[in-house]
Design a protein around this motif. Structure first.
Motif, short mmCIF file in Angstrom:
data_model
loop_
_atom_site.label_atom_id
_atom_site.label_comp_id
_atom_site.label_asym_id
_atom_site.label_seq_id
_atom_site.Cartn_x
_atom_site.Cartn_y
_atom_site.Cartn_z
N TYR A 59 -3.77 -34.37 20.69
CA TYR A 59 -2.42 -34.52 20.18
C TYR A 59 -2.33 -35.37 19.02
O TYR A 59 -2.83 -36.46 19.03
CB TYR A 59 -1.22 -34.87 21.35
CG TYR A 59 -1.19 -34.16 22.40
CD1 TYR A 59 0.08 -33.22 22.39
CD2 TYR A 59 -1.94 -34.20 23.66
CE1 TYR A 59 0.24 -32.52 23.43
CE2 TYR A 59 -1.58 -33.28 24.50
CZ TYR A 59 -0.31 -32.43 24.51
OH TYR A 59 -0.10 -31.44 25.70
N LEU A 84 -4.05 -38.70 22.67
CA LEU A 84 -2.93 -38.70 21.89
C LEU A 84 -3.02 -39.75 20.42
O LEU A 84 -3.18 -40.90 20.92
CB LEU A 84 -1.61 -39.11 22.60
CG LEU A 84 -0.30 -39.13 22.00
CD1 LEU A 84 0.55 -38.47 23.03
CD2 LEU A 84 0.22 -40.26 21.43
N ASP A 156 0.33 -29.63 20.09
CA ASP A 156 1.67 -30.56 19.73
C ASP A 156 2.39 -30.75 21.04
O ASP A 156 2.58 -30.38 21.84
CB ASP A 156 2.00 -29.62 18.69
CG ASP A 156 1.31 -29.50 17.52
OD1 ASP A 156 0.38 -30.19 17.08
OD2 ASP A 156 1.79 -28.56 16.40
N ALA A 157 3.14 -32.05 20.46
CA ALA A 157 3.96 -32.42 21.62
C ALA A 157 5.02 -31.47 21.94
O ALA A 157 5.50 -31.38 23.25
CB ALA A 157 4.90 -33.95 21.19
#
Length: 245
Positions: A59, A84, A156-157
């Motif tokens: 991410y 992340l 992606d978030a």
């Protein structure tokens, strides 16, 4: 030889014509009642040992709190590692990441703070580069270099992965396909098409186009393995535009 080629082409045409109707392979049996299906999913979630795939999910996030928990939990049931890269978040991104990490102790979670302002993808990308902002290719190479598994997966978030696709992805990995292409559908209906979101952790690099970064390989996949890498039907729901700014 001519007959083999004709037979292969017919197969391709059939897949292209009917791929939009391919049903998701569910985690549980699809013909169960609602309550039976709920119990089977609970059993899946609570199993003592989840069969995990050799995937590092990567991410790159800045202020992704609106959808991050849903996104993380959608991949935490199959990935061995989740990374992340926090690019300057000012919301609850880190708190949410750590909360989910505590819920999945058998998954390696890696949080990396990286407060660098890069050129922004889009029609002004070249202008940003000319103004001195670092390229996205540099950011992506930094981010994906933190993955330690045999395969890397871009998330992606605001992406929601459909866990029903896990079994299909596992088959692609078992065949050691270099690239797996997943279809992204916007929550409002826009078809983002098939993107190489999952790929082997070797021989990859990023370059820049006029508007964004582009994934490249030292040895590009051959036609047959490239075609075999498609996961037909939607695999990612794009949620970004769901919450009004």
């Amino acid at each position: 030889m001519k007959k083999k080629v004709t037979h292969f082409l017919k197969k391709i045409i059939k897949i292209l014509l009917y791929s939009r109707y391919v049903n998701l392979r569910a985690v549980g049996e699809v013909n169960l009642t609602r309550d039976e299906f709920d119990r089977q999913i609970d059993q899946f979630r609570n199993q003592s040992e989840i069969h995990r795939l050799p995937i590092s999910v990567i991410y790159r996030v800045k202020n992704g709190g609106a959808y991050l928990r849903l996104s993380l939990e959608s991949v935490a049931y199959f990935a061995k590692e989740i990374v992340l890269i926090d690019n300057g978040s000012e919301d609850r991104t880190r708190e949410i990441f750590e909360t989910v990490a505590n819920s999945f102790p058998d998954v390696k979670f890696q949080y990396v703070q990286h407060d660098v302002t890069y050129a922004r993808a889009g029609e002004n990308y070249l202008a940003d580069l000319n103004a001195g902002f670092p390229p996205l290719s540099e950011f992506y190479e930094f981010a994906f270099s933190h993955g330690n598994q045999a395969y890397l997966m871009k998330m992606d978030a605001h992406y929601l992965f459909l866990p029903a696709k896990k079994e299909i992805i596992e088959r692609k990995i078992n065949k050691q396909l270099p690239v797996v292409k997943l279809k992204i559908i916007d929550v409002f209906g826009r078809n983002h098409g098939y993107e190489p979101l999952l790929f082997q952790n070797k021989g990859w690099y990023f370059v820049d186009s006029d508007e964004f970064e582009v994934l490249k390989f030292d040895s590009p996949p051959r036609f047959f393995s490239s075609f075999a890498g498609f996961v037909w039907g939607a695999a990612i729901i794009h949620l970004k535009r769901l919450v009004k700014k």
